[in-house]
Design a protein around this motif. Structure first.
Motif, mmCIF file in Angstrom:
data_model
loop_
_atom_site.group_PDB
_atom_site.id
_atom_site.type_symbol
_atom_site.label_atom_id
_atom_site.label_comp_id
_atom_site.label_asym_id
_atom_site.label_seq_id
_atom_site.Cartn_x
_atom_site.Cartn_y
_atom_site.Cartn_z
ATOM 1 N N ASP A 1 26.595 16.072 -40.628
ATOM 2 C CA ASP A 1 27.979 15.926 -41.078
ATOM 3 C C ASP A 1 28.871 15.802 -39.847
ATOM 4 O O ASP A 1 28.801 16.644 -38.940
ATOM 5 C CB ASP A 1 28.426 17.131 -41.922
ATOM 6 N N SER B 1 33.029 14.940 -38.567
ATOM 7 C CA SER B 1 34.415 14.781 -38.994
ATOM 8 C C SER B 1 35.331 14.813 -37.783
ATOM 9 O O SER B 1 35.028 15.454 -36.766
ATOM 10 C CB SER B 1 34.818 15.887 -39.980
ATOM 11 N N LYS C 1 35.426 11.311 -42.121
ATOM 12 C CA LYS C 1 34.206 12.089 -42.337
ATOM 13 C C LYS C 1 33.018 11.155 -42.563
ATOM 14 O O LYS C 1 33.167 10.078 -43.148
ATOM 15 C CB LYS C 1 34.339 12.995 -43.575
ATOM 16 N N TYR C 2 31.861 11.605 -42.103
ATOM 17 C CA TYR C 2 30.617 10.888 -42.378
ATOM 18 C C TYR C 2 29.558 11.924 -42.745
ATOM 19 O O TYR C 2 29.446 12.976 -42.107
ATOM 20 C CB TYR C 2 30.158 10.084 -41.174
ATOM 21 N N SER C 3 28.774 11.619 -43.773
ATOM 22 C CA SER C 3 27.731 12.541 -44.232
ATOM 23 C C SER C 3 26.413 11.796 -44.383
ATOM 24 O O SER C 3 26.354 10.758 -45.055
ATOM 25 C CB SER C 3 28.130 13.166 -45.572
ATOM 26 N N ASN D 1 24.318 8.746 -48.522
ATOM 27 C CA ASN D 1 25.204 8.806 -47.360
ATOM 28 C C ASN D 1 26.580 8.260 -47.740
ATOM 29 O O ASN D 1 26.707 7.348 -48.571
ATOM 30 C CB ASN D 1 24.620 8.001 -46.208
#
Length: 408
Positions: free
Chosen positions: A260, A262, A276-278, A297
């Motif tokens: 994760d 951010s 944000k990236y997950s 994702n």
């Protein structure tokens, strides 16, 4: 909720809460019985928590507590249908302690918890003639945590934590039997499911160079022994109420890992942005295949303008903190799954745009927060992989929410 300050180093807190849920699910039924619910239950849950905080010598911080949850679930017999979840009563009681200390640039945190759970379950046999079958279950679990945070500089820190946890099988995971109206699927539990155990490691990096910018990255890996999950079966079961996909609770050994990231930044304390990236992956290591129902994702971004000016309508009425924001969520297609593991292929990538306007209205004796929010503003057609209604229909289209919050 009651908190008593013994002195400036010790305090005690007591929390008592109760919640009553009345749940009904309906179906199209013959002979004019559609007004009779197909599932009807009442669940009463009581929580009691007691916690102690203390500051010991050498700046050690101690927290000790006890948490108790009593649940009484009763199915109403008006449905005329075997209940999806049986009648049951459960008692959960947990004792825990955490200890933390800061040593120069290092912050140590450790914790230990013991949980006991008792379940008394009354099920109805699926065979004819019907019989009442009673189960009494007892579980003993241990959870532990060790975490270290190191301040690399005034603006950077890194932390590493490792924890071991045990989770009891839920009532539905063992004893579900029948049609779950809310998701239009047949769910079957397994009485032989045992406690799930997991070892989790987390590495986190934080950077805050100034008040206008921050960055955070979190890596995690979790290994499960006897991981409990809901598995789609290779069966569409035909009943008098229609044809429904069948799901069964099963267990396997699994690995789940991800990242994760951010970042936030501010311009002149007027413009605010969040990115944000997950990333997440799940693997069934016993059967050497991906795990089903893992979130795909995704990317998320938002941009907000916050006005500094205060608008006066009169001497007694003013408006302040006007905020106008837009956001965008991009969810990628879940490709980490085999075509044979589910009834249909995962839905394609989709993009959702949202917006929100909010402000405070100040009155002589009140503060009113007003907002209007729009989700899926462009009315995109999409299906969410984590929503089991995706087998049958698109997800929610354009929607608006208007809210008012009054403080007095």
């Amino acid at each position: 909720k009651v908190k008593y300050q013994l002195n400036n180093k010790h305090s005690i807190e007591l929390v008592l809460a109760n919640q009553i849920n009345s749940r009904k699910e309906f179906d199209v039924r013959r002979s004019g019985r559609s007004d009779i619910p197909a599932l009807s239950l009442t669940q009463n849950t009581t929580n009691l928590e007691m916690k102690y905080w203390g500051l010991l010598g050498e700046n050690w911080k101690l927290k000790v507590g006890n948490q108790n949850i009593i649940t009484d679930n009763t199915n109403n017999p008006e449905t005329g249908i075997l209940p999806l979840i049986p009648d049951y009563r459960s008692l959960k009681s947990g004792l825990f302690a955490t200890l933390s200390k800061r040593i120069h640039k290092i912050h140590l945190n450790t914790g230990l918890r013991y949980d006991y759970e008792y379940q008394n379950v009354l099920t109805i046999s699926s065979s004819v003639p019907r019989d009442i079958v009673q189960f009494e279950n007892q579980f003993h679990n241990i959870t532990s945590l060790l975490a270290v945070q190191i301040n690399l500089s005034k603006i950077q820190s890194v932390s590493l934590s490792t924890g071991y946890a045990m989770r009891n099988p839920a009532i539905n995971e063992r004893y579900s039997s029948g049609l779950h109206q809310g998701v239009s699927g047949i769910e079957e539990g397994d009485e032989l499911i045992i406690t799930e155990k997991a070892l989790k490691n987390v590495l986190e990096y934080k950077c805050l160079p100034n008040a206008n910018f921050s960055f955070n990255a979190l890596f995690y890996h979790q290994h499960f022994k006897d991981y409990i999950f809901l598995k789609p079966q290779d069966e569409i079961r035909v009943t008098i109420r229609g044809a429904f996909p069948v799901f069964k609770y099963e267990q396997t050994d699994a690995n789940i890992y991800g990242l994760d990231m951010s970042t936030q930044f501010t311009i002149n304390n007027v413009f605010f942005s969040l990115l944000k990236y997950s990333y997440l992956r799940g693997k069934d290591v016993t059967n050497e295949q991906p795990l089903v129902f893992m979130p795909p994702n995704s990317f998320f971004g938002s941009f907000t303008y916050r006005a500094k000016e205060t608008l006066k309508f009169s001497k007694k009425v003013t408006m302040e903190e006007l905020e106008i924001g837009v956001n965008n969520r991009l969810v990628l297609q879940q490709k980490n799954i085999l075509p044979t593991q589910d009834f249909v292929l995962p839905p394609p990538t989709y993009n959702l745009v949202g917006a929100k306007i909010s402000t405070n209205i100040i009155l002589p004796n009140n503060k009113i927060r007003c907002f209007i929010k729009a989700d899926n503003l462009l009315n995109a057609r999409y299906r969410d992989y984590m929503n089991r209604q995706r087998y049958f229909a698109d997800d929610i289209g354009r929607s608006f929410v208007i809210g008012v919050n009054v403080k007095f």
